[in-house]
Enzyme design. Structure first.
Site, mmCIF file in Angstrom:
data_model
loop_
_atom_site.group_PDB
_atom_site.id
_atom_site.type_symbol
_atom_site.label_atom_id
_atom_site.label_comp_id
_atom_site.label_asym_id
_atom_site.label_seq_id
_atom_site.Cartn_x
_atom_site.Cartn_y
_atom_site.Cartn_z
ATOM 1 C CD GLU A 170 -69.170 85.638 -4.948
ATOM 2 O OE1 GLU A 170 -68.128 85.028 -5.255
ATOM 3 O OE2 GLU A 170 -70.090 85.128 -4.285
ATOM 4 C CD GLU A 282 -73.346 83.822 -6.141
ATOM 5 O OE1 GLU A 282 -72.609 83.129 -5.402
ATOM 6 O OE2 GLU A 282 -72.954 84.303 -7.219
#
Ligand SMILES: *[C@@H]1O[C@H](CO)[C@@H](O)[C@H](O)[C@H]1NC(C)=O
Ligand SMILES: *[C@@H]1O[C@H](CO)[C@@H](O)[C@H](O)[C@H]1NC(C)=O
Ligand SMILES: *[C@@H]1O[C@H](CO)[C@@H](O)[C@H](O)[C@H]1NC(C)=O
Length: 359
Positions: A170, A282
């Site tokens: 991320e 995710e």
């Protein structure tokens, strides 16, 4: 059989038939997995991780039984686990690419536990493109240091074909996406030159690797230029995340969308046009009916796009408490494992039949 089952499952979970039209069950997905978190605990989104904040999901290290969790998940058809770890954990809080032998050995216990189940195992550096607030290659650690980190990890696992290298968890608020792609390139080159020539490497874009803004943020175009040293793109896979709560943050129990129209369809279109693939490492939601419904739609749609989408990995099991809002932690009852609502009703390959290896 699988297709019939899928249709009846979706029909039961979904009140509209729109998804049935969009999400024709075609080829199955290659991967379904769960994040086995814990070595990343103590990490913040500014890349500040405190090594002592990690909670290894390893029974031998006085932690939760991560191996037992993974063995249980594999029995239900899961075939990949993502194993987040803070950079600082691996170097014992030093901003360097040199691994601390003791710390790396502890993390590798989890990687080995994962491999022992027969599953694929993703090494995920959970640092948001940063080290203690500073961006890699843009004021923080140099690309050379980042490459050294990956070279050292990859040389250890170079012969293991089931290890997947997740370059970075991320990235976000990246001032220069072209410069970030150069940092990713330095990691890819280092991994391949260390001898890990064939394994999958996951390339992360900005905006928390958003599937929704992967194209509009410029991540797609920048990362599309990252190459193997031989000039090919073989096994360089786009890494994308998507949460289905109202703000897409993955912090709220309720889901409000399946993400198909605003994320998965445009992403699949770009991937197909550019001859690339993506992996959703995710996704998830609370253990509530709205998430059972929307996550089921999301991953059934992914399966309908399995020529370009490899699969999904749920967030998260491992060291989380069972009452964590996005918990996928199974509980051991003494006689067997009991899954959360979302796993048992939507994400488990045993129930959704979306994975190639589950008949
Ligand atoms: C990888 O395999 C090569 C060739 O079989 C062997 O020489 C080397 O020691 C192995 N390296 C690791 C780190 O396992
Ligand atoms: C962004 O980074 C690239 C690659 O390092 C560089 O060539 C370019 O000038 C940078 N752009 C800006 C606006 O700083
Ligand atoms: C499994 O979990 C469900 C839902 O939380 C609960 O109702 C049930 O009693 C649990 N079963 C076992 C064997 O722990």
């Amino acid at each position: 059989m699988a297709i019939k089952f899928l249709y009846s499952f979706i029909a039961a979970a979904v009140s509209t038939t729109a998804v049935l039209v969009n999400a024709k069950a075609s080829a199955p997905l290659r991967f379904a997995g769960v994040n086995i978190a814990g070595f990343d605990f103590g990490c913040g989104t500014d890349g500040t991780c405190v090594a002592s904040g990690a909670v290894p999901p390893i029974h031998k290290l006085s932690g939760i039984d991560g191996l037992g969790q993974m063995q249980h998940f594999v029995k239900d058809g899961y075939n990949v686990f993502r194993l987040p770890v803070g950079w600082q954990y691996l170097t014992n809080d030093k901003m360097t690419g040199v691994l601390d032998a003791t710390q790396f050995a502890k993390y590798n216990t989890l990687v080995s536990d994962c491999l022992s189940t027969g599953a694929y195992c993703e090494i995920d550096i959970h640092n948001y493109a940063r080290y203690n607030g500073q961006i890699i290659g843009q004021g923080g650690p140099s690309n050379k240091i980042f490459a050294e980190l990956w070279s050292n990890i990859a040389s250890h696992w170079k012969n293991e074909t089931k290890v997947i290298f997740g370059v970075m968890n991320e990235p976000h608020d990246i001032p220069n996406i072209t410069a970030w792609a150069a940092s990713v390139q330095s990691a890819v080159t280092a991994i391949r030159k260390a001898g890990a020539k064939t394994q999958m490497i996951l390339l992360p874009g900005t905006d928390y690797t958003s599937a929704k803004t992967f194209v509009s943020s410029g991540s797609a175009d920048a990362l599309a230029k990252v190459k193997n040293p031989d000039g090919t793109f073989t096994n360089l896979i786009m890494d994308v995340h998507r949460y289905l709560d109202y703000d897409g943050s993955g912090t709220n129990a309720e889901c409000v969308t399946n993400g198909i129209d605003d994320s998965w369809t445009p992403l699949a279109t770009w991937l197909r046009a550019n001859g690339r693939k993506a992996f959703n490492t995710e996704t998830g939601g609370g253990n509530v009916e709205s998430c059972v419904k929307y996550v089921s739609q999301e991953i059934a749609y992914q399966a309908s796009q399995s020529d370009v989408i490899l699969g999904y990995i749920g967030w998260a099991a491992g060291s989380f408490a069972t009452n964590y809002v996005l918990s996928q932690v199974p509980s051991y009852s003494g006689t067997g494992w009991n899954d959360t609502l979302l796993v048992s009703m939507a994400m488990s390959p045993k129930i959704n039949k979306l994975i190639a290896t589950v008949a």
